[in-house]
Design a protein around this motif. Structure first.
Motif, PDB file in Angstrom:
ATOM      1  N   ARG A  68     -81.927 -74.335  26.621  1.00  0.00           N
ATOM      2  CA  ARG A  68     -82.276 -75.197  25.498  1.00  0.00           C
ATOM      3  C   ARG A  68     -83.284 -76.137  26.223  1.00  0.00           C
ATOM      4  O   ARG A  68     -82.909 -76.782  26.843  1.00  0.00           O
ATOM      5  N   CYS A  69     -84.350 -76.355  25.094  1.00  0.00           N
ATOM      6  CA  CYS A  69     -85.390 -77.328  25.476  1.00  0.00           C
ATOM      7  C   CYS A  69     -84.745 -78.531  25.138  1.00  0.00           C
ATOM      8  O   CYS A  69     -84.166 -79.183  23.991  1.00  0.00           O
ATOM      9  N   ALA A  70     -84.843 -79.590  26.229  1.00  0.00           N
ATOM     10  CA  ALA A  70     -84.392 -81.032  26.116  1.00  0.00           C
ATOM     11  C   ALA A  70     -85.440 -81.573  25.218  1.00  0.00           C
ATOM     12  O   ALA A  70     -84.838 -82.629  24.857  1.00  0.00           O
ATOM     13  N   ASP A  71     -86.560 -81.262  24.895  1.00  0.00           N
ATOM     14  CA  ASP A  71     -87.520 -82.092  24.011  1.00  0.00           C
ATOM     15  C   ASP A  71     -87.280 -81.864  22.475  1.00  0.00           C
ATOM     16  O   ASP A  71     -87.056 -82.648  21.582  1.00  0.00           O
ATOM     17  N   CYS A  72     -87.181 -80.446  22.205  1.00  0.00           N
ATOM     18  CA  CYS A  72     -87.079 -80.171  20.945  1.00  0.00           C
ATOM     19  C   CYS A  72     -85.898 -79.517  20.483  1.00  0.00           C
ATOM     20  O   CYS A  72     -85.417 -79.158  19.220  1.00  0.00           O
ATOM     21  N   GLY A  73     -85.021 -79.016  21.306  1.00  0.00           N
ATOM     22  CA  GLY A  73     -83.863 -78.379  20.972  1.00  0.00           C
ATOM     23  C   GLY A  73     -83.845 -76.954  20.863  1.00  0.00           C
ATOM     24  O   GLY A  73     -82.942 -76.308  20.501  1.00  0.00           O
ATOM     25  N   ALA A  89     -91.290 -72.894  30.398  1.00  0.00           N
ATOM     26  CA  ALA A  89     -91.614 -73.758  29.352  1.00  0.00           C
ATOM     27  C   ALA A  89     -91.150 -73.279  28.046  1.00  0.00           C
ATOM     28  O   ALA A  89     -91.057 -72.230  27.731  1.00  0.00           O
ATOM     29  N   CYS A  90     -90.881 -74.327  27.073  1.00  0.00           N
ATOM     30  CA  CYS A  90     -90.341 -73.925  25.935  1.00  0.00           C
ATOM     31  C   CYS A  90     -91.684 -73.354  25.065  1.00  0.00           C
ATOM     32  O   CYS A  90     -92.788 -73.917  25.115  1.00  0.00           O
ATOM     33  N   PRO A  91     -91.404 -72.217  24.128  1.00  0.00           N
ATOM     34  CA  PRO A  91     -92.398 -71.579  23.454  1.00  0.00           C
ATOM     35  C   PRO A  91     -92.849 -72.431  22.273  1.00  0.00           C
ATOM     36  O   PRO A  91     -93.793 -72.160  21.809  1.00  0.00           O
ATOM     37  N   ASP A  92     -91.751 -73.098  21.778  1.00  0.00           N
ATOM     38  CA  ASP A  92     -92.326 -74.028  20.726  1.00  0.00           C
ATOM     39  C   ASP A  92     -92.887 -75.341  20.943  1.00  0.00           C
ATOM     40  O   ASP A  92     -94.039 -75.599  20.206  1.00  0.00           O
ATOM     41  N   CYS A  93     -92.695 -76.188  21.788  1.00  0.00           N
ATOM     42  CA  CYS A  93     -93.452 -77.267  22.142  1.00  0.00           C
ATOM     43  C   CYS A  93     -93.840 -77.340  23.171  1.00  0.00           C
ATOM     44  O   CYS A  93     -94.760 -78.181  23.732  1.00  0.00           O
ATOM     45  N   GLY A  94     -93.639 -76.109  24.336  1.00  0.00           N
ATOM     46  CA  GLY A  94     -94.433 -76.222  25.693  1.00  0.00           C
ATOM     47  C   GLY A  94     -93.722 -77.307  26.498  1.00  0.00           C
ATOM     48  O   GLY A  94     -94.319 -77.454  27.671  1.00  0.00           O
TER      49      GLY A  94
END
Ligand SMILES: [Zn+2]
Length: 54
Positions: free
Chosen positions: A27-32, A41-46
């Motif tokens: 789970r991305c710690a930045d955007c969840g 890296a998160c595909p959503d916010c990088g």
């Protein structure tokens, strides 16, 4: 009985397969956003702060 022992082994194998298919969830710690592969890296916010989900 051998039959029951065999079924037990199959059930055990199935459980391990399910656990293995679940094992790469982050789970991305930045955007969840949930990331289901071992991306770096998160595909959503990088964001690259991906936390492992148990
Ligand atoms: Zn993100």
């Amino acid at each position: 009985m051998n039959l029951f022992r065999d079924l037990g082994k199959r059930a055990e194998k199935l459980k391990q397969q399910v656990a293995a298919s679940d094992e790469k969830t982050y789970r991305c710690a930045d955007c969840g956003t949930e990331v289901r592969t071992d991306r770096e890296a998160c595909p959503d916010c990088g964001g690259d702060d991906l936390r492992r989900v148990q």
